[in-house]
Write an enzyme that holds these catalytic residues in place. Sequence first.
Site, PDB file in Angstrom:
ATOM      1  N   ARG A   1       0.856  -1.309  -0.041  1.00  0.00           N
ATOM      2  CA  ARG A   1      -0.017  -0.063   0.303  1.00  0.00           C
ATOM      3  C   ARG A   1       0.824   1.177  -0.097  1.00  0.00           C
ATOM      4  NH1 ARG A   1      -2.594  -3.535   3.720  1.00  0.00           N
ATOM      5  NH2 ARG A   1      -4.523  -4.198   3.104  1.00  0.00           N
TER       6      ARG A   1
ATOM      7  N   ASP B   1      -9.416  -4.709   8.795  1.00  0.00           N
ATOM      8  CA  ASP B   1      -8.566  -5.452   9.456  1.00  0.00           C
ATOM      9  C   ASP B   1      -9.105  -5.924  10.564  1.00  0.00           C
ATOM     10  OD1 ASP B   1      -5.609  -4.438   7.822  1.00  0.00           O
ATOM     11  OD2 ASP B   1      -7.183  -2.926   8.291  1.00  0.00           O
TER      12      ASP B   1
ATOM     13  N   ARG C   1     -11.903  -8.336   9.975  1.00  0.00           N
ATOM     14  CA  ARG C   1     -11.176  -9.836   9.599  1.00  0.00           C
ATOM     15  C   ARG C   1     -10.764 -10.474  10.518  1.00  0.00           C
ATOM     16  NH1 ARG C   1      -7.898  -6.830   4.648  1.00  0.00           N
ATOM     17  NH2 ARG C   1      -9.357  -6.993   2.913  1.00  0.00           N
TER      18      ARG C   1
ATOM     19  N   HIS D   1      -2.908   0.595   8.624  1.00  0.00           N
ATOM     20  CA  HIS D   1      -3.532  -0.161   7.594  1.00  0.00           C
ATOM     21  C   HIS D   1      -2.542  -0.906   6.632  1.00  0.00           C
ATOM     22  CE1 HIS D   1      -6.595  -2.020   5.126  1.00  0.00           C
ATOM     23  NE2 HIS D   1      -6.230  -1.195   4.036  1.00  0.00           N
TER      24      HIS D   1
HETATM   25  P1  NAD Z   1     -10.740   1.585  -8.853  1.00  0.00           P
HETATM   26  O1  NAD Z   1      -9.486   1.796  -9.831  1.00  0.00           O
HETATM   27  O2  NAD Z   1     -11.776   0.741  -9.329  1.00  0.00           O
HETATM   28  O3  NAD Z   1     -11.514   3.033  -8.807  1.00  0.00           O
HETATM   29  C1  NAD Z   1     -10.583   4.232  -8.698  1.00  0.00           C
HETATM   30  C2  NAD Z   1     -11.327   5.257  -9.340  1.00  0.00           C
HETATM   31  O4  NAD Z   1     -10.592   6.329  -8.856  1.00  0.00           O
HETATM   32  C3  NAD Z   1     -11.512   5.125 -10.812  1.00  0.00           C
HETATM   33  O5  NAD Z   1     -12.897   5.118 -11.158  1.00  0.00           O
HETATM   34  C4  NAD Z   1     -11.046   6.218 -11.393  1.00  0.00           C
HETATM   35  O6  NAD Z   1     -11.435   6.852 -12.524  1.00  0.00           O
HETATM   36  C5  NAD Z   1     -10.908   7.283 -10.120  1.00  0.00           C
HETATM   37  N1  NAD Z   1      -9.934   8.535 -10.166  1.00  0.00           N
HETATM   38  C6  NAD Z   1      -8.753   8.314 -10.533  1.00  0.00           C
HETATM   39  N2  NAD Z   1      -7.908   9.641 -10.174  1.00  0.00           N
HETATM   40  C7  NAD Z   1      -9.125  10.536 -10.210  1.00  0.00           C
HETATM   41  C8  NAD Z   1      -9.233  11.771  -9.810  1.00  0.00           C
HETATM   42  N3  NAD Z   1      -8.015  12.532 -10.293  1.00  0.00           N
HETATM   43  N4  NAD Z   1     -10.511  12.399  -9.658  1.00  0.00           N
HETATM   44  C9  NAD Z   1     -11.407  11.564  -9.668  1.00  0.00           C
HETATM   45  N5  NAD Z   1     -11.677  10.477  -9.760  1.00  0.00           N
HETATM   46  C10 NAD Z   1     -10.239   9.813 -10.020  1.00  0.00           C
HETATM   47  O7  NAD Z   1     -10.073   1.188  -7.354  1.00  0.00           O
HETATM   48  P2  NAD Z   1     -10.700   0.890  -6.210  1.00  0.00           P
HETATM   49  O8  NAD Z   1     -10.644  -0.924  -6.292  1.00  0.00           O
HETATM   50  O9  NAD Z   1     -12.109   1.234  -6.237  1.00  0.00           O
HETATM   51  O10 NAD Z   1      -9.764   1.341  -5.062  1.00  0.00           O
HETATM   52  C11 NAD Z   1      -9.945   2.815  -4.681  1.00  0.00           C
HETATM   53  C12 NAD Z   1      -9.032   2.981  -3.781  1.00  0.00           C
HETATM   54  O11 NAD Z   1      -9.294   2.321  -2.450  1.00  0.00           O
HETATM   55  C13 NAD Z   1      -7.552   2.058  -3.996  1.00  0.00           C
HETATM   56  O12 NAD Z   1      -6.347   3.354  -3.485  1.00  0.00           O
HETATM   57  C14 NAD Z   1      -7.569   1.132  -3.166  1.00  0.00           C
HETATM   58  O13 NAD Z   1      -6.227   0.724  -2.791  1.00  0.00           O
HETATM   59  C15 NAD Z   1      -8.233   1.441  -2.028  1.00  0.00           C
HETATM   60  N6  NAD Z   1      -8.883   0.598  -1.148  1.00  0.00           N
HETATM   61  C16 NAD Z   1      -8.687   0.854   0.205  1.00  0.00           C
HETATM   62  C17 NAD Z   1      -9.115  -0.287   1.298  1.00  0.00           C
HETATM   63  C18 NAD Z   1      -9.412   0.100   2.594  1.00  0.00           C
HETATM   64  O14 NAD Z   1      -9.449  -0.679   3.425  1.00  0.00           O
HETATM   65  N7  NAD Z   1      -9.090   1.468   2.907  1.00  0.00           N
HETATM   66  C19 NAD Z   1      -9.754  -1.199   0.535  1.00  0.00           C
HETATM   67  C20 NAD Z   1      -9.636  -1.597  -0.589  1.00  0.00           C
HETATM   68  C21 NAD Z   1      -9.332  -0.598  -1.516  1.00  0.00           C
END
Ligand code: NAD
Length: 330
Positions: A105, A165, A168, A192
């Site tokens: 991450r 987490d 989980r 995280h």
């Molecule tokens: P994804 O690629 O499906 O979605 C990301 C979205 O962000 C896309 O739709 C993209 O068009 C948009 N985007 C990118 N740049 C942008 C901008 N400048 N302005 C507006 N929109 C923009 O990814 P995802 O699977 O939905 O994951 C999103 C984030 O969440 C990732 O960083 C991932 O690692 C994180 N995530 C966090 C957790 C957590 O527990 N916090 C869990 C899973 C995923």
Amino acid sequence: MTRSWRKRICGDKFVTEQFTHKVAIVGSGKVGTTFAFALQLNGLVGEIVLIDLDVQRTEGEVMDLNHAVPLTNPVHIYQGTYQDCAGAEVIVIAAGSAQRPQETRLDLFRRNTAIFKQIIPQIIQYNTEAIFLIATNPVDILSYAAQRISGLPASRVIGSGTILDTSRFRWLLGQYFSLDARNVHAYIIGEHGDSEVAVWSLANIAGMPLDQYCKSIGCSIPVEHRKNISAQVRNAAYEIISRKGATFYAVAAGLVRIVESILRNQNSVLSVSNLVPGYYDIQDVYLSLPAAIGQHGIEHILELPLDEQEKNSLQHSAHILHDILDQLEI
Ligand code: NAD
């Protein structure tokens, strides 16, 4: 708490009507849209706006979500711009690149910090009252960045942190003891990510520490099993990503749980990422500790009576995050 209003055509007239709550979601990828759907099913809000660079796909997501309205709850869901953040009580940010297989991450931090530098100023142009809930990874670093860029009080910039987490961890313990995971109380704190800390010393079932619970039912949870459970929690994202490319259901449920606690002012104790107020000699870093969450965001951060090893591990986690923050250019 503010309420949102909209004008609606009713026959040949415009009527102004009040919705109960509005949530804006910036980033309508897998996490953002799964969260939107979970929120819709939950019936917590009257208005959800989805904002993303990819307007066409977001329009498609909105159509698909709206087609479930007659079967779920009356909620106004639409594709919007940053201007539509106005009136939202909670703004969830899930925009950015996702973790790639084998990527940590923390590797993501440069790419996603650049995105936050673009989007946060655009949001605060229209809304400085909302609670910002960050999901984008690395979530501790980006929550810190969001707080710095926005200038909002830390209590109103929350990272989803280790809520996932912790879930989980509780699920695995529930499986181990054949119990409803909701009755297992245990927390993952810290980053995280790879340096997260499982707080075994305070894990309990019905108020009984695990060793006492084991004694009462004639079972045990040896050290190697504990290590194995901690490792399964720590490596869960890698395991899921290597199989299906992304994780989104459980984090979406975690985001709904946080939003519910805010909008219903529940003061639920959830492990989320926030600016640590000097506990355990840790300062100027976002990481997860259990916190009471209510209508003002973080109402109170709990200082757990950790054992020496857990405290050292938490400080190590803070050091790792500090090293990354030193490279943050804001
Ligand atoms: P994804 O690629 O499906 O979605 C990301 C979205 O962000 C896309 O739709 C993209 O068009 C948009 N985007 C990118 N740049 C942008 C901008 N400048 N302005 C507006 N929109 C923009 O990814 P995802 O699977 O939905 O994951 C999103 C984030 O969440 C990732 O960083 C991932 O690692 C994180 N995530 C966090 C957790 C957590 O527990 N916090 C869990 C899973 C995923």
